[in-house]
Motif scaffolding. Structure first.
Motif, short mmCIF file in Angstrom:
data_model
loop_
_atom_site.label_atom_id
_atom_site.label_comp_id
_atom_site.label_asym_id
_atom_site.label_seq_id
_atom_site.Cartn_x
_atom_site.Cartn_y
_atom_site.Cartn_z
N MET A 115 0.80 -1.22 0.00
CA MET A 115 0.00 0.00 0.00
C MET A 115 0.84 1.28 0.00
O MET A 115 0.51 2.25 -0.70
CB MET A 115 -0.97 -0.01 1.19
CG MET A 115 -2.00 1.09 1.15
SD MET A 115 -3.31 0.88 2.36
CE MET A 115 -4.08 -0.62 1.71
N PRO A 116 1.95 1.37 0.76
CA PRO A 116 2.79 2.57 0.66
C PRO A 116 3.33 2.79 -0.75
O PRO A 116 3.45 3.94 -1.20
CB PRO A 116 3.91 2.30 1.66
CG PRO A 116 3.32 1.37 2.65
CD PRO A 116 2.41 0.50 1.87
N PHE A 117 3.64 1.71 -1.47
CA PHE A 117 4.15 1.86 -2.83
C PHE A 117 3.08 2.46 -3.74
O PHE A 117 3.35 3.39 -4.52
CB PHE A 117 4.61 0.51 -3.37
CG PHE A 117 5.01 0.54 -4.82
CD1 PHE A 117 6.23 1.09 -5.19
CD2 PHE A 117 4.16 0.06 -5.80
CE1 PHE A 117 6.61 1.13 -6.53
CE2 PHE A 117 4.52 0.11 -7.13
CZ PHE A 117 5.75 0.64 -7.50
N VAL A 118 1.86 1.94 -3.65
CA VAL A 118 0.77 2.47 -4.48
C VAL A 118 0.47 3.92 -4.09
O VAL A 118 0.20 4.77 -4.96
CB VAL A 118 -0.48 1.60 -4.34
CG1 VAL A 118 -1.63 2.16 -5.15
CG2 VAL A 118 -0.17 0.16 -4.78
N ALA A 119 0.54 4.22 -2.79
CA ALA A 119 0.30 5.59 -2.34
C ALA A 119 1.38 6.53 -2.89
O ALA A 119 1.09 7.67 -3.30
CB ALA A 119 0.29 5.65 -0.82
N ALA A 120 2.62 6.06 -2.94
CA ALA A 120 3.70 6.88 -3.49
C ALA A 120 3.49 7.15 -4.98
O ALA A 120 3.73 8.25 -5.48
CB ALA A 120 5.04 6.20 -3.25
N VAL A 121 3.03 6.12 -5.71
CA VAL A 121 2.75 6.31 -7.13
C VAL A 121 1.63 7.34 -7.33
O VAL A 121 1.71 8.22 -8.20
CB VAL A 121 2.37 4.96 -7.78
CG1 VAL A 121 1.91 5.18 -9.22
CG2 VAL A 121 3.56 4.01 -7.75
N GLY A 122 0.59 7.27 -6.51
CA GLY A 122 -0.49 8.24 -6.60
C GLY A 122 -0.03 9.65 -6.29
O GLY A 122 -0.42 10.61 -6.97
N ALA A 123 0.83 9.78 -5.27
CA ALA A 123 1.35 11.10 -4.93
C ALA A 123 2.22 11.66 -6.06
O ALA A 123 2.15 12.85 -6.40
CB ALA A 123 2.14 11.03 -3.63
N LEU A 124 3.05 10.80 -6.65
CA LEU A 124 3.91 11.25 -7.75
C LEU A 124 3.09 11.66 -8.97
O LEU A 124 3.46 12.59 -9.69
CB LEU A 124 4.89 10.14 -8.13
CG LEU A 124 6.00 9.84 -7.11
CD1 LEU A 124 6.82 8.65 -7.56
CD2 LEU A 124 6.88 11.06 -6.91
N LEU A 125 1.96 10.98 -9.19
CA LEU A 125 1.10 11.34 -10.32
C LEU A 125 0.58 12.76 -10.20
O LEU A 125 0.34 13.45 -11.20
CB LEU A 125 -0.07 10.35 -10.40
CG LEU A 125 -1.06 10.55 -11.56
CD1 LEU A 125 -0.34 10.36 -12.89
CD2 LEU A 125 -2.22 9.58 -11.44
#
Length: 290
Positions: free
Chosen positions: A1-11
């Motif tokens: 989940m932290p990885f997916v959250a990081a991808v969303g933040a970078l987007l």
């Protein structure tokens, strides 16, 4: 989940950083102070403030009705009010044009009086109000439902009229929600593009707001478009920070628990229990020892 959250933040973050990286900082003051940029900025700020005021005047009663009414058709009314949230802006502009245009439902009745709304500054305010009103209504309705109506009922039992109870009791309770909704409406008005272009056009100094100026400068002067985009990003960040502070103002903070702050009792303290009488064998034993 932290990885997916990081991808969303970078987007979200990377495109904003890309705009900042493309800014010509040496020419930024000159680009922001050009005649066309200042005219578009002033028009956007003035119309957005007017649209926000209209949203407050129209949205507060609308949110109260949606939050307090119980008749069957209230769900349909709420759905219609919130349609501009998901409606494409161009479709909204066409709807406004067919409503207030020269041959529209309302426009054809206004034309004999010399009132023409499309392609005027008033059309910009109406388009911004149309797309921004649901943001204020949604925010304020949620605050009203959270606050409940028990305070209003108590004020009514004390003799307050409904208008006075709303003005002195309900409105102070939901003020953070109202402030947040007003900020969101202002930000949405400031960034409105599609409905404004369709209903009001792009006349410099009359209907050409900042988003329209950015769109036109994108083909003529990309550096000016980037500079104006940075200005809108900064304004959006300020609105987000102010809105978060408004929501965190503590209008509905939880009360301390009884264990941590006990309420003193008004009853007098209970008397201490009387000592139990000595038994007979203990009394005789004490006399024998003497």
């Amino acid at each position: 989940m932290p990885f997916v959250a990081a991808v969303g933040a970078l987007l979200v973050v990377v495109p904003l950083v890309a705009v900042v990286a493309r800014v010509d900082w040496a020419q930024l003051p000159a680009l922001l102070t050009s005649e066309s940029s200042l005219a578009a900025l002033w028009l956007s700020l003035s119309t957005s403030i007017a649209a926000t005021a209209a949203c407050i005047v129209l949205g507060v009663p609308l949110a109260v009705v949606l939050a307090r009414s119980t008749f069957r058709g209230i769900a349909a009314v709420r759905a219609l009010v919130l349609v501009p949230l998901v409606l494409p802006p161009v479709v909204g502009g066409l709807a406004l044009l067919y409503a207030f245009g020269r041959r529209g439902l309302i426009g054809q009745a206004l034309e004999p009086f010399g009132i023409v709304i499309p392609f005027t500054t008033l059309a910009v305010v109406i388009a911004q109000t149309f797309v921004a009103l649901p943001f204020l209504v949604l925010s304020l309705e949620g605050a009203l439902r959270t606050a409940g109506d028990r305070h209003e009922l108590v004020a009514a039992t004390l003799g307050a009229s409904p208008s006075r109870a709303f003005r002195t009791v309900t409105l102070p309770l939901v003020l953070p929600g109202l402030a947040s909704g007003a900020l969101l409406a202002f930000a949405r008005s400031l960034g409105e593009f599609g409905a404004t272009l369709t209903f009001a056009g792009s006349l410099e100094g009359v209907t050409r707001t900042l988003p329209l100026e950015i769109y036109l400068q994108r083909e003529v002067d990309p550096d000016a478009a980037v500079a104006l985009s940075l200005l809108l990003i900064v304004i959006a960040l300020v609105v987000v920070v102010l809105g978060r502070n408004a929501l965190g103002g503590g209008a509905f903070r939880a009360a301390p628990r009884a264990a941590s702050s006990p309420v003193p009792s008004s009853r007098p303290p209970a008397p201490a229990p009387a000592p139990a009488p000595a038994r007979a064998d203990e009394t005789h034993g004490a006399e024998d020892e003497r």
